[in-house]
Write a protein that holds these residues in place. Structure first.
Motif, short mmCIF file in Angstrom:
data_model
loop_
_atom_site.label_atom_id
_atom_site.label_comp_id
_atom_site.label_asym_id
_atom_site.label_seq_id
_atom_site.Cartn_x
_atom_site.Cartn_y
_atom_site.Cartn_z
N ARG A 1 0.82 -1.22 0.00
CA ARG A 1 0.00 0.00 0.00
C ARG A 1 0.85 1.27 0.00
N PHE A 2 1.95 1.28 0.73
CA PHE A 2 2.78 2.48 0.84
C PHE A 2 4.17 2.29 0.25
N ILE A 3 4.32 1.30 -0.62
CA ILE A 3 5.62 1.02 -1.23
C ILE A 3 5.60 1.47 -2.68
N LYS A 4 6.57 2.29 -3.04
CA LYS A 4 6.68 2.84 -4.39
C LYS A 4 7.46 1.91 -5.31
N ALA A 5 8.52 1.30 -4.77
CA ALA A 5 9.38 0.40 -5.55
C ALA A 5 10.18 -0.45 -4.59
N ILE A 6 10.83 -1.48 -5.13
CA ILE A 6 11.64 -2.38 -4.33
C ILE A 6 12.84 -2.82 -5.15
N THR A 7 13.95 -3.07 -4.48
CA THR A 7 15.14 -3.57 -5.17
C THR A 7 15.19 -5.09 -5.04
N ARG A 8 16.08 -5.71 -5.80
CA ARG A 8 16.24 -7.16 -5.70
C ARG A 8 16.71 -7.58 -4.31
N GLU A 9 17.38 -6.66 -3.63
CA GLU A 9 17.87 -6.94 -2.28
C GLU A 9 16.80 -6.64 -1.22
N THR A 10 15.58 -6.47 -1.63
CA THR A 10 14.40 -6.17 -0.80
C THR A 10 14.51 -4.88 0.00
N LEU A 11 15.13 -3.88 -0.57
CA LEU A 11 15.07 -2.55 0.00
C LEU A 11 13.84 -1.89 -0.60
N ALA A 12 12.87 -1.58 0.25
CA ALA A 12 11.61 -1.02 -0.22
C ALA A 12 11.63 0.51 -0.12
N VAL A 13 11.27 1.18 -1.22
CA VAL A 13 11.19 2.64 -1.25
C VAL A 13 9.77 3.04 -0.86
N ILE A 14 9.67 3.83 0.20
CA ILE A 14 8.36 4.24 0.72
C ILE A 14 7.77 5.34 -0.15
N ASP A 15 6.48 5.21 -0.45
CA ASP A 15 5.73 6.24 -1.16
C ASP A 15 5.26 7.24 -0.10
N VAL A 16 6.06 8.27 0.14
CA VAL A 16 5.81 9.20 1.24
C VAL A 16 4.46 9.91 1.13
N PRO A 17 4.07 10.48 -0.02
CA PRO A 17 2.75 11.12 -0.09
C PRO A 17 1.61 10.14 0.26
N ALA A 18 1.68 8.92 -0.22
CA ALA A 18 0.65 7.93 0.10
C ALA A 18 0.67 7.58 1.58
N LEU A 19 1.85 7.45 2.15
CA LEU A 19 1.99 7.13 3.57
C LEU A 19 1.36 8.21 4.44
N LEU A 20 1.68 9.47 4.15
CA LEU A 20 1.14 10.56 4.94
C LEU A 20 -0.37 10.71 4.76
N ALA A 21 -0.84 10.50 3.53
CA ALA A 21 -2.29 10.55 3.29
C ALA A 21 -3.00 9.40 4.00
N GLY A 22 -2.38 8.22 3.99
CA GLY A 22 -2.97 7.05 4.63
C GLY A 22 -2.94 7.09 6.13
N ALA A 23 -2.05 7.92 6.70
CA ALA A 23 -1.97 8.04 8.15
C ALA A 23 -3.20 8.74 8.72
N ASP A 24 -3.84 9.58 7.89
CA ASP A 24 -5.09 10.24 8.25
C ASP A 24 -5.01 10.94 9.62
N ILE A 25 -4.07 11.88 9.72
CA ILE A 25 -3.93 12.62 10.98
C ILE A 25 -4.24 14.10 10.79
N GLY A 26 -5.12 14.39 9.87
CA GLY A 26 -5.58 15.77 9.69
C GLY A 26 -4.83 16.55 8.64
N GLN A 27 -4.00 15.91 7.84
CA GLN A 27 -3.33 16.61 6.76
C GLN A 27 -4.33 16.78 5.62
N GLU A 28 -4.41 17.98 5.09
CA GLU A 28 -5.31 18.20 3.97
C GLU A 28 -4.71 17.58 2.72
N PRO A 29 -5.55 17.05 1.80
CA PRO A 29 -5.04 16.46 0.58
C PRO A 29 -4.39 17.50 -0.32
#
Length: 140
Positions: A112-140
């Motif tokens: 849900r919050f992963i933008k990409a991953i490397t073969r070595e399983t380093l996952a790049v976090i999709d920061v805008p999606a993460l912050l939107a999904g946290a739902d702590i009062g941030q406006e879209p």
């Protein structure tokens, strides 16, 4: 920036990074979502600190200690939002050719919050999606 959470490695693109803090005291707020670890003061301003383990749906290993080893402050829509991590691993340069953007079903990754991953399983976090999904009062 590469961080460690529950034995997994995640990366945050530097364009989303506002600041990094060492072990920070977070004051819990009763009655709020489990994804909000608490509040902390950053240069005299109160900032929320999210529990990355809860947001990513990662099972906790060992004791349920939620005290962050470090806090990574991300650029939110209105202000900086902290994300608790267990360890800072450092900076790493990733080439586009190293990244896989389609994560297969059943890969064990919280897509849900992963933008990409490397073969070595380093996952790049999709920061805008993460912050939107946290739902702590941030406006879209």
């Amino acid at each position: 920036l590469v961080v460690a959470v529950e034995g997994e490695r995640y990366a945050v693109e530097l364009e989303h990074l506002a600041e990094v803090s060492g072990a920070t005291t977070c004051t819990p707020v009763p009655g709020l979502a489990g994804t909000l670890l608490g509040l902390t003061s950053l240069r005299g301003e109160i900032r929320p600190v999210l529990d990355l383990v809860a947001l990513l749906g990662i099972p906790r290993q060992g004791k349920a200690d939620r005290k962050p080893g470090a806090v990574v402050f991300l650029k939110g829509v209105q202000n900086e939002i902290g994300v608790a991590v267990q360890k800072l691993e450092g900076l790493e340069t990733l080439k586009v050719s190293q990244l896989e953007t389609s994560i297969p079903e059943g890969a064990g990754m919280p897509r849900r919050f992963i933008k990409a991953i490397t073969r070595e399983t380093l996952a790049v976090i999709d920061v805008p999606a993460l912050l939107a999904g946290a739902d702590i009062g941030q406006e879209p």
